[in-house]
Design a protein around this motif. Sequence first.
Motif, PDB file in Angstrom:
ATOM      1  N   GLY A 122      38.656  30.438  39.756  1.00 26.04           N
ATOM      2  CA  GLY A 122      39.573  30.751  38.677  1.00 26.04           C
ATOM      3  C   GLY A 122      39.175  31.986  37.897  1.00 26.04           C
ATOM      4  O   GLY A 122      38.855  33.028  38.470  1.00 26.04           O
ATOM      5  N   GLU A 123      39.191  31.865  36.573  1.00 29.49           N
ATOM      6  CA  GLU A 123      38.879  33.013  35.717  1.00 29.49           C
ATOM      7  C   GLU A 123      37.482  33.566  35.988  1.00 29.49           C
ATOM      8  O   GLU A 123      37.248  34.763  35.792  1.00 29.49           O
ATOM      9  CB  GLU A 123      38.991  32.619  34.247  1.00 29.49           C
ATOM     10  CG  GLU A 123      40.411  32.509  33.750  1.00 29.49           C
ATOM     11  CD  GLU A 123      40.473  32.299  32.249  1.00 29.49           C
ATOM     12  OE1 GLU A 123      39.409  32.287  31.593  1.00 29.49           O
ATOM     13  OE2 GLU A 123      41.587  32.144  31.726  1.00 29.49           O
ATOM     14  N   ALA A 124      36.553  32.716  36.408  1.00 29.90           N
ATOM     15  CA  ALA A 124      35.210  33.207  36.729  1.00 29.90           C
ATOM     16  C   ALA A 124      35.258  34.186  37.894  1.00 29.90           C
ATOM     17  O   ALA A 124      34.505  35.169  37.927  1.00 29.90           O
ATOM     18  CB  ALA A 124      34.283  32.043  37.057  1.00 29.90           C
ATOM     19  N   LEU A 125      36.143  33.955  38.840  1.00 27.86           N
ATOM     20  CA  LEU A 125      36.304  34.882  39.955  1.00 27.86           C
ATOM     21  C   LEU A 125      36.996  36.156  39.492  1.00 27.86           C
ATOM     22  O   LEU A 125      36.626  37.257  39.907  1.00 27.86           O
ATOM     23  CB  LEU A 125      37.117  34.215  41.068  1.00 27.86           C
ATOM     24  CG  LEU A 125      37.402  35.054  42.313  1.00 27.86           C
ATOM     25  CD1 LEU A 125      36.109  35.497  42.986  1.00 27.86           C
ATOM     26  CD2 LEU A 125      38.262  34.266  43.287  1.00 27.86           C
ATOM     27  N   LEU A 126      37.978  36.021  38.606  1.00 31.28           N
ATOM     28  CA  LEU A 126      38.658  37.205  38.078  1.00 31.28           C
ATOM     29  C   LEU A 126      37.676  38.113  37.336  1.00 31.28           C
ATOM     30  O   LEU A 126      37.798  39.343  37.389  1.00 31.28           O
ATOM     31  CB  LEU A 126      39.790  36.774  37.140  1.00 31.28           C
ATOM     32  CG  LEU A 126      40.685  37.876  36.581  1.00 31.28           C
ATOM     33  CD1 LEU A 126      41.417  38.612  37.695  1.00 31.28           C
ATOM     34  CD2 LEU A 126      41.682  37.290  35.581  1.00 31.28           C
ATOM     35  N   ALA A 127      36.705  37.517  36.677  1.00 29.84           N
ATOM     36  CA  ALA A 127      35.717  38.290  35.924  1.00 29.84           C
ATOM     37  C   ALA A 127      34.647  38.906  36.814  1.00 29.84           C
ATOM     38  O   ALA A 127      33.857  39.731  36.351  1.00 29.84           O
ATOM     39  CB  ALA A 127      35.056  37.399  34.867  1.00 29.84           C
ATOM     40  N   ASP A 128      34.618  38.524  38.082  1.00 28.32           N
ATOM     41  CA  ASP A 128      33.633  39.036  39.039  1.00 28.32           C
ATOM     42  C   ASP A 128      34.386  39.844  40.093  1.00 28.32           C
ATOM     43  O   ASP A 128      34.657  39.368  41.196  1.00 28.32           O
ATOM     44  CB  ASP A 128      32.874  37.863  39.669  1.00 28.32           C
ATOM     45  CG  ASP A 128      31.727  38.307  40.569  1.00 28.32           C
ATOM     46  OD1 ASP A 128      31.630  39.519  40.866  1.00 28.32           O
ATOM     47  OD2 ASP A 128      30.939  37.431  40.992  1.00 28.32           O
ATOM     48  N   ALA A 129      34.741  41.070  39.756  1.00 25.87           N
ATOM     49  CA  ALA A 129      35.616  41.867  40.617  1.00 25.87           C
ATOM     50  C   ALA A 129      35.002  42.135  41.976  1.00 25.87           C
ATOM     51  O   ALA A 129      35.718  42.210  42.985  1.00 25.87           O
ATOM     52  CB  ALA A 129      35.973  43.183  39.923  1.00 25.87           C
ATOM     53  N   ASP A 130      33.690  42.258  42.049  1.00 26.63           N
ATOM     54  CA  ASP A 130      33.052  42.490  43.347  1.00 26.63           C
ATOM     55  C   ASP A 130      33.297  41.317  44.282  1.00 26.63           C
ATOM     56  O   ASP A 130      33.657  41.506  45.459  1.00 26.63           O
ATOM     57  CB  ASP A 130      31.543  42.701  43.174  1.00 26.63           C
ATOM     58  CG  ASP A 130      31.202  44.028  42.521  1.00 26.63           C
ATOM     59  OD1 ASP A 130      32.058  44.927  42.499  1.00 26.63           O
ATOM     60  OD2 ASP A 130      30.059  44.160  42.033  1.00 26.63           O
ATOM     61  N   ARG A 131      33.108  40.109  43.776  1.00 27.14           N
ATOM     62  CA  ARG A 131      33.306  38.929  44.617  1.00 27.14           C
ATOM     63  C   ARG A 131      34.783  38.734  44.938  1.00 27.14           C
ATOM     64  O   ARG A 131      35.151  38.394  46.078  1.00 27.14           O
ATOM     65  CB  ARG A 131      32.722  37.686  43.925  1.00 27.14           C
ATOM     66  CG  ARG A 131      32.703  36.446  44.802  1.00 27.14           C
ATOM     67  CD  ARG A 131      31.708  35.408  44.268  1.00 27.14           C
ATOM     68  NE  ARG A 131      32.008  35.021  42.903  1.00 27.14           N
ATOM     69  CZ  ARG A 131      32.742  33.948  42.580  1.00 27.14           C
ATOM     70  NH1 ARG A 131      33.217  33.170  43.540  1.00 27.14           N
ATOM     71  NH2 ARG A 131      32.968  33.641  41.320  1.00 27.14           N
ATOM     72  N   LEU A 132      35.648  38.979  43.971  1.00 22.47           N
ATOM     73  CA  LEU A 132      37.082  38.879  44.218  1.00 22.47           C
ATOM     74  C   LEU A 132      37.511  39.838  45.321  1.00 22.47           C
ATOM     75  O   LEU A 132      38.274  39.464  46.229  1.00 22.47           O
ATOM     76  CB  LEU A 132      37.854  39.161  42.930  1.00 22.47           C
ATOM     77  CG  LEU A 132      39.377  39.173  43.028  1.00 22.47           C
ATOM     78  CD1 LEU A 132      39.912  37.862  43.595  1.00 22.47           C
ATOM     79  CD2 LEU A 132      39.993  39.462  41.659  1.00 22.47           C
TER      80      LEU A 132
END
Length: 266
Positions: A122-132
Motif C-alpha cells: 500500500g502506501e508504504a510501497l508508494l513511499a518507496d519509489a525504487d521498490r515500486l
Amino acid sequence: MFGPRVALASLSGRSDAAWAAGGAEHAGAAFLGGIALDERSREAARELVARDREEFLPEDPLAFVDAELEAIDDVPIQPAFNVRSATVEPIEAAAEICADRDAVIEINAHCRQDELCDAGCGEALLADADRLCEYVAAASAAGATVSVKARAEVDGVDLPATARRIDAAGADAIHVDAMDTESAIADVADAADLFVIANNEVRDRASVREYLSYGADAVSVGRPSDEPAVLRRVRRAVDEWFEGGEQDHGSGTTTAEPASTPEPHS
C-alpha cells in the motif's frame, strides 16, 4: 486502454468476477481484487479480517486470480486485477497470468491500513519509489499491461515525480485516488505519458466533468460500483464529455459549463 472510459474500482473482499459482470453494461474496465499474494501481505489481510474487514483469502491466491479472470472471459469488459505483495516475485507471477488472460495487472500502492503498510504494501510501497519501480518493471517484463493504484496526499510522496518514474519503468496507467485534492489529477496528467484514471467520489455528472477537465483519461467508481443508477449517471457523463470533444484539460473547468454544475440523483 478501454472504453467506455468508466472503470469499476477494486474493493477488497467484494470485487470478484460476479461483481465485474454485474457492472459490465455501464463500464469499460473492472479492477478485481485486491488480493494479497505473498505470506506477509496475506498475514496482514488476515489481521484485517480479524477486525471485521472483508478480504479475499483463498488458499492459492494465484489460482484465484486465474480462475476469476477465466470466469469473465466472455464478459464484454476489460479485466484487471489489483494485487498486493511485500515481495516482487509474486507480482511477476500474477503478471504472467494477467498477460495470458489479456488482463491488466494493477499494483496496489494505495491501501493505508496499518497492517498492510507495516508489511510493506500500500502506501508504504508508494513511499518507496525504487521498490515500486522494481514491481512495475517485473510486471511489464512478464508481458502484462501495468497500472499502479496510488493515492494523493501521502506525506513525503511527490506523486507527479513518482508517475514519471513508473512511466519510465514500464507502467501503462496510473489509477489515482485524489482524496480531497481533485487538482492532483492535473499534476499527474501533466507529469507523465500514462493513461490516468481518476478515483474518489465519482458519483455524477459534476464529479466526472471535474476529473476529466483536469486531464483524466477515465474515471472509476468505487463503493457504489454495484449501484446501477450511479453507474448510469457516470457513464452518461463520460460519453457526453468525449463525444462532445469537451477537453480543456488542466483548468478544472469545462468548455460547456462549470464543473460544479450538479446533476439530480435518479
